[in-house]
Write a protein that holds these residues in place. Sequence first.
Motif, short mmCIF file in Angstrom:
data_model
loop_
_atom_site.label_atom_id
_atom_site.label_comp_id
_atom_site.label_asym_id
_atom_site.label_seq_id
_atom_site.Cartn_x
_atom_site.Cartn_y
_atom_site.Cartn_z
N GLY A 58 -12.12 -57.31 -119.30
CA GLY A 58 -12.60 -57.99 -118.09
C GLY A 58 -13.27 -57.02 -117.14
O GLY A 58 -14.03 -57.43 -116.25
N PHE A 59 -13.01 -55.73 -117.33
CA PHE A 59 -13.65 -54.72 -116.49
C PHE A 59 -15.18 -54.83 -116.59
O PHE A 59 -15.91 -54.44 -115.69
N GLN A 60 -15.64 -55.39 -117.71
CA GLN A 60 -17.09 -55.55 -117.92
C GLN A 60 -17.59 -56.94 -117.51
O GLN A 60 -18.69 -57.33 -117.88
N SER A 61 -16.78 -57.68 -116.75
CA SER A 61 -17.20 -59.02 -116.34
C SER A 61 -18.25 -58.95 -115.22
O SER A 61 -17.94 -58.54 -114.09
N VAL A 62 -19.45 -59.39 -115.52
CA VAL A 62 -20.52 -59.39 -114.51
C VAL A 62 -20.20 -60.43 -113.42
O VAL A 62 -20.46 -60.21 -112.24
N GLY A 63 -19.60 -61.54 -113.83
CA GLY A 63 -19.25 -62.58 -112.88
C GLY A 63 -18.27 -62.08 -111.84
O GLY A 63 -18.44 -62.29 -110.62
N TYR A 64 -17.22 -61.39 -112.31
CA TYR A 64 -16.20 -60.87 -111.39
C TYR A 64 -16.81 -59.83 -110.44
O TYR A 64 -16.58 -59.87 -109.23
N ARG A 65 -17.61 -58.93 -111.02
CA ARG A 65 -18.19 -57.87 -110.18
C ARG A 65 -19.17 -58.47 -109.18
O ARG A 65 -19.23 -58.05 -108.02
N SER A 66 -19.90 -59.50 -109.60
CA SER A 66 -20.85 -60.15 -108.67
C SER A 66 -20.08 -60.73 -107.49
O SER A 66 -20.49 -60.60 -106.33
N ASN B 33 -16.88 -56.09 -101.48
CA ASN B 33 -16.30 -54.91 -102.13
C ASN B 33 -17.33 -54.24 -103.04
O ASN B 33 -17.37 -54.49 -104.23
N LYS B 34 -18.18 -53.40 -102.43
CA LYS B 34 -19.27 -52.76 -103.18
C LYS B 34 -18.75 -51.53 -103.92
O LYS B 34 -17.99 -50.74 -103.34
N ASN B 35 -19.19 -51.37 -105.16
CA ASN B 35 -18.78 -50.20 -105.94
C ASN B 35 -19.83 -49.94 -107.03
O ASN B 35 -19.80 -50.56 -108.09
N ALA B 36 -20.74 -49.01 -106.73
CA ALA B 36 -21.85 -48.74 -107.65
C ALA B 36 -21.34 -48.20 -108.99
O ALA B 36 -21.94 -48.46 -110.04
N GLN B 37 -20.21 -47.49 -108.95
CA GLN B 37 -19.66 -46.90 -110.18
C GLN B 37 -19.34 -47.97 -111.23
O GLN B 37 -19.46 -47.74 -112.43
N ALA B 38 -18.93 -49.13 -110.73
CA ALA B 38 -18.50 -50.19 -111.65
C ALA B 38 -19.66 -50.74 -112.48
O ALA B 38 -19.43 -51.43 -113.48
N LYS C 14 -24.67 -49.93 -118.67
CA LYS C 14 -25.94 -49.18 -118.83
C LYS C 14 -26.69 -49.54 -120.11
O LYS C 14 -27.90 -49.42 -120.17
N ASP C 15 -25.98 -50.06 -121.11
CA ASP C 15 -26.68 -50.49 -122.34
C ASP C 15 -27.06 -51.97 -122.31
O ASP C 15 -27.49 -52.54 -123.32
N ARG C 16 -26.85 -52.61 -121.18
CA ARG C 16 -27.20 -54.04 -121.02
C ARG C 16 -28.08 -54.18 -119.76
O ARG C 16 -27.57 -54.52 -118.68
N ARG D 75 -28.89 -57.49 -112.55
CA ARG D 75 -28.24 -58.53 -111.70
C ARG D 75 -27.30 -57.89 -110.70
O ARG D 75 -27.27 -58.25 -109.52
N LEU D 76 -26.51 -56.92 -111.18
CA LEU D 76 -25.52 -56.29 -110.28
C LEU D 76 -26.20 -55.37 -109.26
O LEU D 76 -25.78 -55.32 -108.10
N GLU D 77 -27.23 -54.64 -109.70
CA GLU D 77 -27.95 -53.75 -108.76
C GLU D 77 -28.53 -54.58 -107.61
O GLU D 77 -28.50 -54.16 -106.46
N ALA D 78 -29.07 -55.75 -107.95
CA ALA D 78 -29.68 -56.60 -106.91
C ALA D 78 -28.63 -57.03 -105.88
O ALA D 78 -28.87 -56.98 -104.67
#
Length: 281
Positions: free
Chosen positions: A124-132, A139-144, A149-151, A157-160
Amino acid sequence: MKTPSTNFREVESDIRTNFKDAMAYGDYLHLDKILSAQQMRTEEHDEMLFVVIHQASELWLKLAVHEVSAAIRLIDEGQFRRAFKVLARVKEILNQMKQSWSILATMTPVDYLKFRDSLGNASGFQSVGYRSLEFLLGNKNAQAIRVHKDRPSCTARLEALLAKPSLYDAAIAQLVRAGFAIDPELASRDLREPYQHNDSVEAAWTKVYRFSDRFYDLYELAETLVDLEDAFQNWRFRHMYTVQRIIGFRRGTGGSSGVGFLKQALDTSFYPELLALRTNI
Ligand code: HEM
């Protein structure tokens, strides 16, 4: 005039059965796609539960992201009443997601270990929905983002969202609009960086709470944010506790320390001033 029928057979005869040229329920909802997406990697009985809970959570996260984005726009426009209605829905979505831990907890450690290896490094750490959702709530966290990086489409989406004002930024902008003296540096801060406690923001919210009748919209906005954080933290806590119950202190499939990592996240507050003011008010 035809009176409504109480006869079951007659009612049944009204039911449409010809969908050759009409859209049916499954067509509208694309159920062929959704219900064929449970592609298990093992024959283990409980893997179905595991997949369905994750997929259902992702749908709820998608809806929450849609609603919080709308709430930010409404707050920017000063439409508080409408924003509160939307955010009340987000709170219920989070409560609904929290409820799913009780279903997942019916899976024992033995049941899970039967298929856990087949997950590889998926987590779940790779969940784009959760991070969005985290970014939108504040709760901004660029590291996450690095795990994507391979997607490139996930990264984009997350950078935006990382670079956009969050729900909390929208709330602070309303403090400025209401005439509170907020540190001007806050307006020009790098939105990609994690939000840090700011004395001028705490002073403003404290005044809003002390004189709640005068600043009722802002007061209600602040309490709505606290409600959301409360619901989010409840989800996080139940996740951590369910994980502890199922895998103990094993490392996570995503590579973290596991429960230790999830406990740390519980100490992160989205709205530090709203928490701090409670001690001094
Ligand atoms: C048996 C069930 C589960 C276990 C054992 C588990 C375990 C873990 C662990 C150990 C982590 C830390 C990262 C890692 O190293 O993998 C994690 C993160 C995460 N999990 Fe789960 N999890 C489970 C179910 C779920 C479900 C149902 C969801 C729903 C979407 C979910 C969403 C997440 C999210 C969003 C994170 C990232 C949290 C953060 O970055 O703060 N997990 N999970």
